[in-house]
Design a protein around this motif. Structure first.
Motif: not given
Length: 271
Positions: A37, A44, A47
């Protein structure tokens, strides 16, 4: 390129997915979700979606905490190499060159602002840097990069130097745009480049351009050597003639077979 300047067809999510794959490298073979990330400037949550999609596709493996690329990603590079005839044509000539000079030799192409190794024949002598097919370096500090850059149009050279932010990798690295421009002009005139310990202390390299049947520079071949064993003059006297003869043989084969020009030279004109 800023998002507002991109064409309407541009798929941002695809760009981000490729960025996630590129986040893994020799220095970072395993990454956490937070690492990816941060490296790709993603949330997050985003990702995680990209990583788990790559896991499902077989390109990434995870133990629940760390993520690592799988050998399946080699399929992506193989697709390029299998459609690009130049490495196949050049490799036998590189092998002959290495047998003659007892030094490693590689074939490289320009991709954006980097050079990429697409064929390599090593010797048992080991340099500090680990170089394999797919290795990338900034073009401006390599002999192969300079011989390719030197044969671009003046306007493109100026544009590349204007946007470049070269790092001083050693005390010898040329970072001044004016000095780089003068060096590229010299390389263009003489037809080869010698880079003396600008990429790595103790490493000298000589390179010559490879032209296709239309006379366009599509790649370059180099011979890297230890500075402790080879002076600049000995490189020019003892290695350059063999290098130029090898390039001439590669070009003779290219005139017969006709390489996939767009696969190499086209990437040099991107960005």
């Amino acid at each position: 390129m800023p998002a507002e300047l991109r064409d309407p067809y541009f798929v941002r999510s695809f760009e981000r997915g490729l960025a996630v794959i590129r986040a893994f490298d020799g220095e970072h073979p395993s990454l956490t979700l937070s690492d990816v990330a941060r490296s790709c400037e993603l949330t997050r949550a985003a990702a995680r979606r990209f990583l788990l999609t790559l896991v499902d596709l077989g390109y990434v493996h995870t133990d629940g905490r760390l993520f690592r690329l799988t050998p399946r990603v080699l399929e992506l590079g193989f697709s390029y190499l299998s459609s690009f005839t130049l490495p196949d044509i050049a490799e036998p000539h590189l092998e002959q060159l290495v047998a003659q000079v007892r030094e490693s030799s590689s074939l490289c192409v320009l991709d954006g602002d980097d050079i990429v190794y697409v064929a390599r024949v090593p010797t048992r002598r080991i340099m500090t840097a680990t170089i394999t097919v797919g290795t990338r370096f900034p073009a401006q500090v390599t002999s192969v990069g300079r011989v390719i850059l030197a044969h671009l149009g003046d306007e493109e050279i100026d544009a590349r130097l204007a946007r470049a932010e070269p790092r001083r990798l050693t005390a010898r690295t040329i970072v001044s745009p004016d000095q780089l421009r003068a060096e590229l002009r010299r390389v263009r005139r003489q037809g080869y480049a010698i880079v003396d310990q600008e990429l790595e202390e103790g490493l000298r390299s000589v390179a010559a351009p490879v032209r296709d049947r239309d006379g366009e520079v599509v790649a370059a071949v180099n011979i890297p050597v230890h500075a402790s064993r080879n002076s600049v003059e000995s490189v020019r006297r003892d290695l350059l003639p063999h290098l130029l003869a090898t390039v001439a043989r590669i070009e003779a084969d290219l005139r017969v077979t006709g390489p996939a020009r767009a696969a190499s030279h086209g990437s040099a004109k991107q960005r």
